[in-house]
Write an enzyme that holds these catalytic residues in place. Structure first.
Site, PDB file in Angstrom:
ATOM      1  N   GLN A  11      33.401  35.979  18.205  1.00  0.00           N
ATOM      2  CA  GLN A  11      32.774  36.619  17.050  1.00  0.00           C
ATOM      3  C   GLN A  11      33.045  35.800  15.788  1.00  0.00           C
ATOM      4  OE1 GLN A  11      33.440  40.811  16.686  1.00  0.00           O
ATOM      5  NE2 GLN A  11      32.256  40.942  14.835  1.00  0.00           N
ATOM      6  N   PHE A  12      32.122  34.890  15.478  1.00  0.00           N
ATOM      7  CA  PHE A  12      32.298  34.023  14.315  1.00  0.00           C
ATOM      8  C   PHE A  12      32.293  34.806  13.015  1.00  0.00           C
ATOM      9  CE2 PHE A  12      27.731  34.314  14.128  1.00  0.00           C
ATOM     10  CZ  PHE A  12      27.421  34.137  12.781  1.00  0.00           C
ATOM     11  N   THR A  13      31.731  36.014  13.014  1.00  0.00           N
ATOM     12  CA  THR A  13      31.657  36.803  11.780  1.00  0.00           C
ATOM     13  C   THR A  13      33.031  37.256  11.289  1.00  0.00           C
ATOM     14  OG1 THR A  13      31.227  38.867  12.971  1.00  0.00           O
ATOM     15  CG2 THR A  13      29.307  37.577  12.247  1.00  0.00           C
TER      16      THR A  13
END
Length: 150
Positions: free
Chosen positions: A78-80
């Site tokens: 999850q790059f967010t």
């Protein structure tokens, strides 16, 4: 590197209507990889994750590890987690790792954890995923390499 660890009684990840990863009791771990992360940082984060004692013992104290409860792992990239919301109303993701480097580190983390935990399931890197879970407690812990390794 950031791990958002949720104690779950069940969790699953679906992609295009198909379940690609599913666990019962254990941890759902959202994994964010930053632009300066390395395998050395990943090794330390993996070690910390595996040793966390955040399951209740017979006295209701958080004293048991994943191994103590025969728990599984569901790992989701999850790059967010690297969203920067300091300026304006639209998050910036410039602190997140580049996709190729992040995918390699995500795979590395999954492989290292699979060496130490019998049940390791995962999402698909970069896919549009649907994550569902039953969070126990709720109990959620955030491991941030900048805090843990400093």
């Amino acid at each position: 590197m950031k791990f958002v660890i949720q104690v779950v009684s069940s969790a699953q990840v679906d992609v295009d209507g198909k379940t690609v990863g599913k666990i019962d009791k254990g941890f759902l771990v959202l994994i964010g990889i930053g632009q300066n992360d390395t395998t050395e940082i990943a090794d330390r984060m993996v070690d910390k994750l595996v040793k966390l004692r955040i399951f209740d013992d017979e006295n209701g104290k958080t004293n048991l590890s994943l191994a103590d409860v025969n728990g599984g792992l569901l790992l989701v990239s999850q790059f967010t987690l690297y969203a920067n919301c300091r300026k304006g109303n639209r998050p910036s993701f410039t602190e997140a790792g580049a996709p190729q480097m992040s995918e390699e580190l995500y795979d590395y983390i999954c492989d290292r954890l699979a060496e130490r935990v019998p049940v390791v399931e995962r999402g698909i890197f970069g896919a549009d995923m649907r994550v569902s879970l039953v969070n126990e407690g709720p109990f959620t812990v955030i491991l941030d390499s900048e805090e843990i390794l400093s």
